[in-house]
Design a protein around this motif. Sequence first.
Motif, mmCIF file in Angstrom:
data_model
loop_
_atom_site.group_PDB
_atom_site.id
_atom_site.type_symbol
_atom_site.label_atom_id
_atom_site.label_comp_id
_atom_site.label_asym_id
_atom_site.label_seq_id
_atom_site.Cartn_x
_atom_site.Cartn_y
_atom_site.Cartn_z
ATOM 1 N N ARG A 134 37.509 46.071 29.755
ATOM 2 C CA ARG A 134 39.005 46.346 30.935
ATOM 3 C C ARG A 134 39.899 45.393 30.265
ATOM 4 N N ALA A 135 40.942 45.230 30.739
ATOM 5 C CA ALA A 135 42.077 44.396 30.212
ATOM 6 C C ALA A 135 41.043 42.680 30.870
ATOM 7 N N GLU A 136 40.896 43.135 31.767
ATOM 8 C CA GLU A 136 39.694 41.890 32.926
ATOM 9 C C GLU A 136 38.749 41.171 31.089
ATOM 10 N N SER A 137 38.164 42.085 30.747
ATOM 11 C CA SER A 137 37.459 41.048 29.547
ATOM 12 C C SER A 137 38.243 40.377 28.611
ATOM 13 N N VAL A 138 39.114 41.357 28.636
ATOM 14 C CA VAL A 138 39.948 40.521 27.379
ATOM 15 C C VAL A 138 40.616 39.249 27.374
ATOM 16 N N LEU A 139 40.808 39.682 28.736
ATOM 17 C CA LEU A 139 41.343 37.976 28.993
ATOM 18 C C LEU A 139 40.588 37.243 29.515
ATOM 19 N N ASN A 140 39.478 37.438 29.444
ATOM 20 C CA ASN A 140 38.736 36.445 29.576
ATOM 21 C C ASN A 140 37.512 36.483 28.811
ATOM 22 N N THR A 141 37.400 36.721 27.623
ATOM 23 C CA THR A 141 36.759 36.950 26.561
ATOM 24 C C THR A 141 36.959 36.790 24.934
ATOM 25 N N ASN A 172 39.034 29.225 32.073
ATOM 26 C CA ASN A 172 37.576 28.086 32.793
ATOM 27 C C ASN A 172 38.439 27.288 33.914
ATOM 28 N N VAL A 173 38.932 27.990 34.165
ATOM 29 C CA VAL A 173 39.005 27.418 35.759
ATOM 30 C C VAL A 173 39.149 28.225 36.565
ATOM 31 N N THR A 174 39.402 29.731 36.436
ATOM 32 C CA THR A 174 39.513 30.664 37.699
ATOM 33 C C THR A 174 38.552 31.874 37.013
ATOM 34 N N GLY A 175 39.457 31.894 35.963
ATOM 35 C CA GLY A 175 39.154 33.250 35.589
ATOM 36 C C GLY A 175 39.985 34.210 35.795
ATOM 37 N N PHE A 176 40.370 35.702 35.620
ATOM 38 C CA PHE A 176 41.032 36.620 36.252
ATOM 39 C C PHE A 176 40.686 37.741 36.374
ATOM 40 N N ARG A 177 41.521 38.492 37.637
ATOM 41 C CA ARG A 177 40.339 39.145 37.947
ATOM 42 C C ARG A 177 42.171 40.386 38.991
ATOM 43 N N VAL A 179 45.926 41.663 39.152
ATOM 44 C CA VAL A 179 47.589 41.959 38.377
ATOM 45 C C VAL A 179 47.866 40.648 38.735
ATOM 46 N N SER A 180 48.555 40.417 40.088
ATOM 47 C CA SER A 180 48.979 39.552 40.909
ATOM 48 C C SER A 180 48.394 37.596 40.048
ATOM 49 N N GLY A 181 46.929 37.898 40.725
ATOM 50 C CA GLY A 181 46.777 36.346 39.625
ATOM 51 C C GLY A 181 47.111 35.922 38.789
ATOM 52 N N PHE A 182 46.657 36.916 37.529
ATOM 53 C CA PHE A 182 46.875 36.597 36.057
ATOM 54 C C PHE A 182 48.599 36.392 36.192
ATOM 55 N N LYS A 183 49.161 37.632 37.004
ATOM 56 C CA LYS A 183 50.576 37.352 36.338
ATOM 57 C C LYS A 183 51.371 35.857 37.023
ATOM 58 N N GLN A 184 51.016 35.374 38.018
ATOM 59 C CA GLN A 184 50.889 33.709 38.950
ATOM 60 C C GLN A 184 51.162 33.118 38.312
#
Length: 305
Positions: A134-141, A172-177, A179-184
């Motif tokens: 998923r996009a989440e795993s791409v961004l987090n790993t 490393n601080v929060t992780g991404f889960r 869309v809004s959190g990532f955009k922010q």
Amino acid sequence: MRDSNPAYHIPVLLSEAMDGLNIRADGVYVDCTFGGGGHSAEILAHLNSQGRLYGFDQDADARKNSLPDERFVFIPHNFRHLRRFLRLHNVDAVDGILADLGVSSHQFDEPDRGFSIRADADLDMRMDKRQALRAESVLNTYPEQKLQEMFSQYGEVTNAKTLARTIVAQRNVTGFRTVSGFKQSIGSLVKGNPNRYFAQVFQALRIEVNDEIGALRELLEQATAVLNPGGRIAIISFHSLEDRIVKQFFKYGHLEEKDEQDPYGSSPSQPVLRPVTKKPITASAEELRLNPRARSAKLRIAEKI
Ligand SMILES: C[S@@+](CC[C@H](N)C(=O)[O-])C[C@H]1O[C@@H](n2cnc3c(N)ncnc32)[C@H](O)[C@@H]1O
């Protein structure tokens, strides 16, 4: 429009794609990207009772649009397995192949799929919910370098390097889960128009999550083996990278950057395809007025020699 579902997706370059396929009424055809069935319904309208159409789509939602026609078979799989699934249906050769690449309007419009920059959702972006990535795993790993290449090649994001660095620091601080959190988290990096910037970032992620370039390459390689001589392949792409791959493949019949089979050019490799048009076909002013999504669509057609 015929039996298809225009609320799901409006087909682009419809008559141009039909002309390009040069459909024979009793032929066997494949629509690799069934979606709302717009192109498929039109292909069926050109076939007689002997003709057959196989429609691939890896998104379970597309199955709901399956056409009530005994000449049509829906195949709920990735078109990168074209040959395997055709064989399963006892089909060794076909007269035409169509692919209308990318995502449907439905996929963008469904808020929980995570494709849209406008709706809040989990960072998903899978066309095929059976797959793990998923996009989440791409961004987090993903490693920083891989993220940078992805944003640069698939999204043409100008500050891809800074973006990749920021993502690695932030995760490393929060992780991404979401869309809004990532955009922010990346909001301070926006260059120019924010909607355009986020659209480029999301496009890159979507192409990576669904391995769209890899699937296209595999499709092209199998298409030449499956097409009958005189059969046509028509590809509609929305990204310059895809269009370049298609153009190259139609010209040389292989995926290397140039015709490298013989560097001295004394015995060039045998062409397997003949490009039907030199330049890609784009949408008319009238189509653009009715469907702005056709803006970046490019149709290329080739014939098997
Ligand atoms: C642009 S839409 C096609 C719309 C369709 N031509 C119509 O008229 O409604 C692309 C569709 O292809 C599907 N798709 C994209 N890549 C695919 C792949 N590699 N294998 C199977 N389906 C794919 C998507 O799920 C989506 O439904």
